[in-house]
Design a protein around this motif. Structure first.
Motif, short mmCIF file in Angstrom:
data_model
loop_
_atom_site.label_atom_id
_atom_site.label_comp_id
_atom_site.label_asym_id
_atom_site.label_seq_id
_atom_site.Cartn_x
_atom_site.Cartn_y
_atom_site.Cartn_z
N UNK A 1 -4.63 22.71 -82.74
CA UNK A 1 -4.05 22.01 -81.58
C UNK A 1 -3.18 22.93 -80.74
N UNK A 2 -2.40 23.78 -81.40
CA UNK A 2 -1.57 24.74 -80.66
C UNK A 2 -2.45 25.69 -79.85
N UNK A 3 -3.48 26.23 -80.50
CA UNK A 3 -4.36 27.16 -79.80
C UNK A 3 -5.08 26.47 -78.65
N UNK A 4 -5.54 25.26 -78.87
CA UNK A 4 -6.23 24.52 -77.81
C UNK A 4 -5.32 24.28 -76.61
N UNK A 5 -4.08 23.92 -76.88
CA UNK A 5 -3.15 23.67 -75.78
C UNK A 5 -2.86 24.95 -75.00
N UNK B 1 -14.47 31.43 -81.89
CA UNK B 1 -14.47 32.36 -83.01
C UNK B 1 -14.12 31.59 -84.27
N UNK B 2 -14.43 32.19 -85.37
CA UNK B 2 -14.19 31.54 -86.66
C UNK B 2 -13.23 32.33 -87.52
N UNK C 1 -2.61 21.84 -91.90
CA UNK C 1 -2.13 23.08 -91.29
C UNK C 1 -3.15 23.62 -90.29
N UNK C 2 -4.39 23.61 -90.69
CA UNK C 2 -5.46 24.10 -89.83
C UNK C 2 -5.54 23.28 -88.54
N UNK D 1 -8.43 31.41 -93.76
CA UNK D 1 -8.12 30.40 -94.78
C UNK D 1 -8.91 30.64 -96.05
N UNK D 2 -10.18 30.97 -95.89
CA UNK D 2 -11.00 31.26 -97.08
C UNK D 2 -10.46 32.45 -97.86
N UNK D 3 -9.88 33.39 -97.15
CA UNK D 3 -9.34 34.58 -97.82
C UNK D 3 -8.10 34.26 -98.64
#
Length: 85
Positions: free
Chosen positions: A36-40, A2-3, A30-31, A9-11
């Protein structure tokens, strides 16, 4: 994939922020940290499902697609072709 994170971030990044290299670099870092947190977490959930037998047939079939990184594929193609992504 998902994006929603890039859209969020754009908002919150103003037009002026897009022209400020320091702000953009900080936002990029930051992104990457959040990514990395989400991937882990996804990896940990996958491992737990696999270890406990909770993964369905569909989970197992879709596993390669879930791990596919289009950005990495583009970077590999660019390296092979001598261009930049």
């Amino acid at each position: 994939m998902t994006y929603d994170l890039p859209q969020a971030l754009l908002a919150v990044i103003s037009d002026a922020d897009f022209t400020d290299p320091a702000v953009m670099d900080r936002r990029r870092r930051d992104h990457e940290r959040i990514d990395n947190v989400l991937s882990s977490r996804v990896e940990a959930e996958h491992d737990e499902l696999t270890a406990t037998g909770g993964a369905t047939m569909l989970d197992r079939l879709l596993d390669p697609l879930n791990r596919w990184d289009p950005d990495d594929s583009c970077a590999r193609h660019a390296r092979r072709s001598g261009t930049t992504p």
